[in-house]
Design an enzyme around this catalytic site. Structure first.
Site, PDB file in Angstrom:
ATOM      1  N   HIS A  46       0.912  -1.572  -0.028  1.00 20.63           N
ATOM      2  CA  HIS A  46       0.387  -0.160   0.146  1.00 20.63           C
ATOM      3  C   HIS A  46       1.243   1.487   0.257  1.00 20.63           C
ATOM      4  O   HIS A  46       1.845   0.955   0.349  1.00 20.63           O
ATOM      5  CB  HIS A  46      -1.223  -0.052   1.088  1.00 20.63           C
ATOM      6  CG  HIS A  46      -2.151  -1.150   0.763  1.00 20.63           C
ATOM      7  ND1 HIS A  46      -3.095  -1.191   2.051  1.00 20.63           N
ATOM      8  CD2 HIS A  46      -1.977  -2.130   0.519  1.00 20.63           C
ATOM      9  CE1 HIS A  46      -3.597  -1.799   1.544  1.00 20.63           C
ATOM     10  NE2 HIS A  46      -3.493  -2.728   1.148  1.00 20.63           N
ATOM     11  N   GLU A  48       0.925   3.675   1.861  1.00 19.03           N
ATOM     12  CA  GLU A  48       1.717   3.914   3.263  1.00 19.03           C
ATOM     13  C   GLU A  48       3.058   3.290   3.809  1.00 19.03           C
ATOM     14  O   GLU A  48       3.516   3.257   4.107  1.00 19.03           O
ATOM     15  CB  GLU A  48       0.494   3.744   4.687  1.00 19.03           C
ATOM     16  CG  GLU A  48      -0.783   4.662   3.588  1.00 19.03           C
ATOM     17  CD  GLU A  48      -1.957   4.326   3.497  1.00 19.03           C
ATOM     18  OE1 GLU A  48      -1.492   3.646   2.166  1.00 19.03           O
ATOM     19  OE2 GLU A  48      -2.703   3.960   3.698  1.00 19.03           O
ATOM     20  N   CYS A  76      -6.275   1.687   6.657  1.00 18.32           N
ATOM     21  CA  CYS A  76      -6.873   0.522   6.494  1.00 18.32           C
ATOM     22  C   CYS A  76      -5.885  -0.115   7.370  1.00 18.32           C
ATOM     23  O   CYS A  76      -4.928   0.394   8.364  1.00 18.32           O
ATOM     24  CB  CYS A  76      -6.673  -0.538   5.826  1.00 18.32           C
ATOM     25  SG  CYS A  76      -5.161  -1.276   5.671  1.00 18.32           S
ATOM     26  N   CYS A  79      -2.342  -0.749   7.688  1.00 11.36           N
ATOM     27  CA  CYS A  79      -1.476   0.440   7.119  1.00 11.36           C
ATOM     28  C   CYS A  79      -1.661   1.246   8.609  1.00 11.36           C
ATOM     29  O   CYS A  79      -0.123   2.297   9.493  1.00 11.36           O
ATOM     30  CB  CYS A  79      -2.034   1.620   6.509  1.00 11.36           C
ATOM     31  SG  CYS A  79      -1.326   0.792   4.835  1.00 11.36           S
TER      32      CYS A  79
END
Length: 145
Positions: A46, A48, A76, A79
């Site tokens: 992701h 992040e 999420c 993260c």
């Protein structure tokens, strides 16, 4: 947030979900990244997670206190855990994520007082623009399938 939006657009160009992130320290760019789980064949890739990895390598430290993270979509749970473990000071996000967001939408792990690190959170930064990136991307995906 404009730099994070630029990163989200780069993700979309690669057919990745358009989420971008940047880490800054005192208004100086430390790292920038975007979603790459498809191209990396890695569910943890992701925006992040990628920007945290880059910042950690650049600063030679897995702890990133005093740094701010800007991301186009509410983090999420995966993260958020990495953000807390990295000791990021503040998180600014664009679009709220009513399905998986854990900075206030589904729940707010950043306010969980049983956890030992609490980044300050502010959502909705250029939120409509960030949400449109995602909506336009998925609209295009549906029209071509």
């Amino acid at each position: 947030m404009r730099l994070a939006i630029h990163q989200a657009n780069l993700a979309a160009q690669k057919n990745e979900i358009p989420v971008g992130a940047v880490i800054v320290h005192q208004n100086e760019l430390v790292a920038e990244a975007h979603n790459q789980p498809i191209s990396d064949s890695d569910p943890s890739s992701h925006a992040e997670m990628n920007v945290l990895r880059l910042a950690g390598k650049k600063l030679s430290n897995y702890r990133l206190p005093g740094l701010d993270l800007y991301v186009t979509l509410e983090p999420c749970l995966m993260c958020a855990g990495a953000i807390m473990n990295a000791r990021i000071s503040r998180v600014f996000f664009g679009a709220f994520d009513p399905k998986t967001g854990v900075a206030g939408s589904v729940l707010n792990v950043f306010n969980e007082n049983k956890l030992n690190h609490h980044a300050k959170i502010e959502g909705g930064i250029l939120g409509e623009e960030c949400a449109h990136l995602l909506k336009d991307f998925f609209r295009m995906k549906r029209s071509t399938s």
